[in-house]
Design an enzyme around this catalytic site. Structure first.
Site, PDB file in Angstrom:
ATOM      1  N   LYS A  85      -3.862  -8.594  46.338  1.00 24.03           N
ATOM      2  CA  LYS A  85      -5.194  -8.559  46.944  1.00 24.03           C
ATOM      3  C   LYS A  85      -5.764  -9.970  46.947  1.00 24.03           C
ATOM      4  O   LYS A  85      -5.960 -10.573  45.888  1.00 24.03           O
ATOM      5  CB  LYS A  85      -6.072  -7.624  46.124  1.00 24.03           C
ATOM      6  CG  LYS A  85      -7.487  -7.474  46.638  1.00 24.03           C
ATOM      7  CD  LYS A  85      -8.231  -6.455  45.791  1.00 24.03           C
ATOM      8  CE  LYS A  85      -9.652  -6.289  46.241  1.00 24.03           C
ATOM      9  NZ  LYS A  85     -10.385  -5.384  45.356  1.00 24.03           N
TER      10      LYS A  85
ATOM     11  N   ASP B 213     -17.515   2.623  42.144  1.00 23.70           N
ATOM     12  CA  ASP B 213     -17.122   2.807  43.535  1.00 23.70           C
ATOM     13  C   ASP B 213     -15.986   3.823  43.630  1.00 23.70           C
ATOM     14  O   ASP B 213     -14.964   3.584  44.244  1.00 23.70           O
ATOM     15  CB  ASP B 213     -16.717   1.468  44.154  1.00 23.70           C
ATOM     16  CG  ASP B 213     -16.801   1.507  45.683  1.00 23.70           C
ATOM     17  OD1 ASP B 213     -17.434   2.437  46.227  1.00 23.70           O
ATOM     18  OD2 ASP B 213     -16.214   0.616  46.332  1.00 23.70           O
TER      19      ASP B 213
ATOM     20  N   GLY C 181     -10.511  -4.012  52.351  1.00 29.05           N
ATOM     21  CA  GLY C 181     -11.697  -3.317  51.873  1.00 29.05           C
ATOM     22  C   GLY C 181     -12.160  -3.964  50.602  1.00 29.05           C
ATOM     23  O   GLY C 181     -11.547  -4.915  50.124  1.00 29.05           O
TER      24      GLY C 181
END
Ligand SMILES: *[C@@H]1O[C@H](CO)[C@@H](O)[C@H](O)[C@H]1NC(C)=O
Ligand SMILES: *[C@@H]1O[C@H](CO)[C@@H](O)[C@H](O)[C@H]1NC(C)=O
Length: 923
Positions: free
Chosen positions: A624, A722, A605
């Protein structure tokens, strides 16, 4: 059976007959109780006589069966098509008399549709309420107190936005005194918001026969979702059997006045939701001294209302105002502004020995009456002449809230009738003269009837454009006044019995005149002239359409299409200057080893895929890898690194370092064992072990603290941009941390917003930011509000199915429910053992967070405070529940949080709520 009894009791027969009459035949004077959809008369347990509505109403009958509502009147209902019409009950009343009218609605899934209906109810032309069904098995009720101005009233259902309009009961109760009389009654109705009986021993409401007017006094022990919360400690119920004088006006019934609450600790506090408010209201309290005070005792107290400091000056002294015991004192306000959530307090004065007392309370909202269509009386005269025809019995106002099926109206505040279409309706006699007085009339269609007599003078309708009178039995001359109608474009009078000469003024180029089939009618010079006018109106229409199209197509706010060139792009710190020195730099080989060559993917994501890893020293990490084929990705990367290296807080996922090698951009974070909040709310984990309410609150508190640190603890402050459930991660101890600063940007120092390309996640995106592209910390607050709604409801932010047919969004859906006071309608059914007060607190804050304008939203710190209050309530309630105090646990059955089932370590870490609010610079 009756005959038999009368036979046996022959001697007392007159008495028996009288009794039978009384209980089963006689309607209580001034009462009408309609069992909508019912088929027979019956008398209920209270002694109220119900009658079916079958001979007064169209629509369809449905039978329902609901477990907890077994009254006969709720076994049927009547429903109507979801069309543009209104469906009205018309009831006879006595003019200049006050009434209470009550409508009730039990959906019972009658249409096997499970789409909860939403529609409007109106009294005459006045919008009374929007009925929002939020539970299939709960009766919704609306009540109005009004002064009748006509000998009849109409109650109409219309405007279904979901489902079909329906109604279960309609009750009319004639009032009889002056309690509700007020100076506003000619312009306003009173919409009943709260009518509360304090100190009642049971949940059951008090109504007829205790209340001769059959008002429904709700018990204060009925602590439903939106009702009477925040009760002060020391609040005690008291009651008496002594008679209380309630004979004046419409005072509350004795049974209501015989119970009360007293504040032993000196105050009484309550919070309740007032349907329909904010607005102006009528608010009265009812007091009667029902305790044995000695001569040394006094009971004096003040009302304390937020935003009404002036009211606190007055001291309530029952003894002084209603001397002697068991007498009633009813101070109140005829016109007071009230909020939707009313928190009120009675507090004893310093010289009073006894705490405050309260027997009953009544709050009604003023509802502005609509004047209705200006043409209402004219049409009423027409319909009364055709009283048996169906079209004449539609009831209510011709235009409001929806027009009759054969009428069209202008959209003015006080609408005028523009079109009448009574083609083929068996009309007889003369053309109703009332039609000639409709000043706004544009089209009149009376063709294909049996109208006789002559055509009247239509000078009173200067706007008439179209007249259709063909196929009737009209006689006489064509009135020359028709020629004076400047706007007349169509006149159809063929197939009548008209005679004489057509007035010269009607022989115009722009008039479509059809007069064939009238033996005696002639033009004077013979010859036909049909069909000439069409050019002009069409020409006008084309021009109009062109203008409208031009307006619509014209780009609005050009801003939208132009980059804001004035401002230089916000400068991002680059790797070389700030970030690199602070952040640890991993070697790619180190990371490959830790992740066993990127073996275990744990998420994806944002801007990349996340893998599990373990460093040589045993530290578990989340790695990540950014998708770095885009410029955007690279910018995000450097942005994130520079930010992360400077931000540390226990409620933010810890950044351990980065790696930029081999074309790869890699970020290394601490590993969070319990995954994302999203998985716990909706994923497979959720099904097995649901988060309890207190866990949800703790998680919300943690996340709020993390965001608070970003907003207030960093210089310059950081807007996350976000915030969503998949960006809230849970550690071993189920403590929450906010993750993913990939979209974060340093906010411009000193400025209240930064503008940049809109980014974020659908469902969480601040609509104001979306429109204006002006980013502020309140955009995060919006997203956080969405999360709060998810925590309450267990529903995802966006859903195509779960929010009903025309709602996809949790914000709209929750708002609808919460604002109508129905919090229960959105609470996650999986939640058990919560205190409704804490739920309510969070729901209200959540709604503030999702206000359309940032300026109206609270700061994240205010939200955090509310969450902490809610946690405190839960813990208090928990203690009470554990101590098996039945008063509260009845409403939120179930017990303490089961920490064990979630493998939590309930150490100090988990249980400390307040230790980190003091300073944001935690670690
Ligand atoms: C109540 O008072 C306000 C202002 O003080 C006024 O505007 C309003 O018309 C009054 N009456 C009602 C029924 O609202
Ligand atoms: C008009 O009247 C006739 C005879 O009374 C009846 O059969 C017909 O249904 C009526 N039409 C309408 C539209 O009411």
């Amino acid at each position: 059976m009756e005959t038999a009894r009368v036979g046996v009791l022959f001697l007392v027969a007159p008495l028996v007959t009288l009794l039978l009459m009384d209980v089963s035949n006689a309607q209580i004077p001034g009462f009408v109780s309609l069992d909508c959809g019912g088929s027979e008369n019956f008398t209920d347990d209270l002694g109220l006589r119900w009658s079916p509505d079958s001979d007064m109403m169209s629509g369809t009958v449905a039978n329902i069966s609901v477990a907890n509502e077994t009254s006969k009147q709720y076994s049927t209902l009547r429903y109507f098509p979801a069309d543009n019409n209104k469906y009205c009950y018309t009831l006879g009343v006595i003019s200049r008399t006050q009434y209470l009218i009550r409508a009730s609605f039990l959906y019972g899934n009658f249409d096997s549709n499970n789409v909860y209906p939403k529609f409007d109810i109106s009294l005459g032309p006045t919008h009374w309420a929007t009925i929002v069904v939020s539970d299939a098995n709960t009766v919704e009720m609306q009540e109005l107190i009004f002064l009748a101005t006509d000998p009849y009233i109409s109650v109409c259902l219309s405007n279904a936005t979901t489902g079909q309009p329906f109604i279960s009961t309609l009750e009319l109760r004639q009032l009889n005194g002056s309690l509700y009389l007020n100076q506003y009654e000619n312009q306003f109705f009173l919409s009943v918001s709260a009518r509360i009986n304090f100190g009642s021993a049971s949940d059951a409401p008090v109504r007829y026969p205790d209340d001769p007017f059959d008002r429904i006094w709700q018990s204060d022990s009925l602590r439903k979702a939106n009702y009477l919360v925040d009760v002060a400690p020391g609040t005690e119920k008291i009651s008496t059997n002594m008679p209380i004088d309630v004979s004046r006006d419409e005072m509350p019934p004795q049974k209501v006045m015989q119970t009360a609450v007293v504040g032993r600790n000196g105050s009484l506090t309550y919070r309740l939701n007032l349907d329909g408010f904010p607005g102006f209201g009528w608010a009265f309290s009812y007091f009667a001294e029902i305790e044995n005070l000695t001569s040394h005792d006094s009971r004096k107290f003040r009302l304390i209302l937020p935003d009404h400091n002036d009211l606190s000056k007055a001291v309530v002294n029952i003894q002084e105002n209603a001397p002697g015991k068991y007498r009633l004192y009813e101070p109140g306000y005829y016109n007071i502004t009230m909020p939707f959530v009313l928190s009120f307090k009675f507090e004893k004065t310093t010289d009073s020995t006894a705490g405050p007392l309260l027997n009953a309370l009544e709050i009604n909202k003023y509802l502005k009456k609509s004047d209705g269509s200006a043409d209402g009386p004219l049409l009423a005269a027409v319909t009364s002449a055709y009283s048996t025809a169906r079209w004449a019995k539609e009831g209510g106002d011709p235009c409001l809230p929806a027009p009759w099926s054969w009428v069209q109206c202008s959209s003015d505040l006080q609408p005028r009738i523009t079109n009448i279409n009574l083609s083929g309706k068996n009309l007889t006699g003369a053309i109703p003269v009332e039609f000639t007085k409709l000043g706004g009339l544009v089209e009149l269609w009376l063709d294909n009837n049996s109208l006789s007599g002559s055509i009247p003078d239509f000078s009173g309708c200067p706007n008439l454009r179209i007249i259709h009178l063909e196929n009737n039995h009209l006689t006489g001359d064509l009135p020359s006044s028709l020629a004076n109608l400047q706007n007349l474009r169509e006149l159809y009078i063929q197939n009548n019995l008209l005679s004489g000469k057509i007035p010269a003024g009607l022989i115009r180029k722009d008039l479509l005149l059809n007069y064939t089939g009238n033996g005696g009618l002639h033009k004077g010079n013979k010859g036909k002239n049909l069909g000439l006018i069409i050019g002009l109106p069409i020409g006008a229409a084309v021009i109009l359409i062109a203008i409208i199209a031009a307006i619509l197509l014209m780009p609005k706010g050009k801003k939208k299409f132009h980059k804001k060139e004035g401002k230089p792009p916000h400068r991002l710190p680059s790797l070389s200057d700030t970030a690199a020195e602070a952040a640890h730099c991993f070697a790619l080989s180190e990371i490959e080893e830790a992740t066993k060559n990127f073996e275990k993917k744990i998420g994806s994501g944002g801007f990349g895929v996340v893998y599990y890893g373990m460093l040589k020293d045993g530290t578990e990490i989340a790695v990540k890898i950014l998708t770095n084929d885009s410029f955007q990705g690279k910018r995000e990367f450097s942005n994130e690194v520079s930010l992360l290296s400077r931000i540390h807080h226990r409620n933010l996922v810890q950044f351990l370092g980065y790696c930029q090698e081999d074309g790869k951009n890699i970020l290394v974070y601490e590993f969070m064992h319990n995954g994302t909040l999203k998985e716990h709310l909706y994923g497979p984990i959720a099904r097995g072990r649901r988060l309890t309410w207190i866990q949800r609150l703790e998680i919300a508190g943690d996340a709020a603290r993390g965001i608070e640190y970003l907003h207030t603890g960093c210089v310059p402050s950081v807007i996350h941009r976000d915030v969503k459930t998949s960006n809230i991660l849970l550690d071993k101890n189920m403590r929450a941390k906010v993750s993913d600063f990939g979209l974060s940007k340093l906010s411009v120092d000193g400025a209240s917003h930064v503008s940049s390309i809109v980014r974020g996640t659908v469902g969480y995106l601040d609509p104001e930011y979306y429109i204006s592209q002006q980013l502020t910390d309140k955009s995060d607050v919006y997203s956080f509000g969405v999360i709060l709604l998810e925590l309450i409801s267990g529903q995802e932010a966006i859903s195509n199915e779960n929010f009903g047919s025309n709602c996809r969004n949790i914000v709209q859906w929750s708002k609808l429910h919460i604002e109508s006071g129905d919090i229960q309608g959105i609470i996650d059914p999986a939640l058990r053992g919560y205190d409704i007060q804490s739920m309510w607190k969070i729901a209200e804050k959540a709604l503030l967070c999702v206000q359309p304008h940032g300026i109206m939203r609270p700061s994240i710190s205010e939200v955090l405070k509310e969450i902490q209050d809610a946690i405190a309530i839960e813990k208090g309630a928990d203690a009470l529940r554990d101590g098996s105090s039945d008063e509260i646990s009845r409403h939120s059955a179930h017990s303490s949080i089961n920490l064990g089932s979630l493998d939590l370590t309930p150490g100090d870490n988990y249980l400390s709520i307040d230790d980190s609010i003091a300073g944001p610079a935690a670690r």
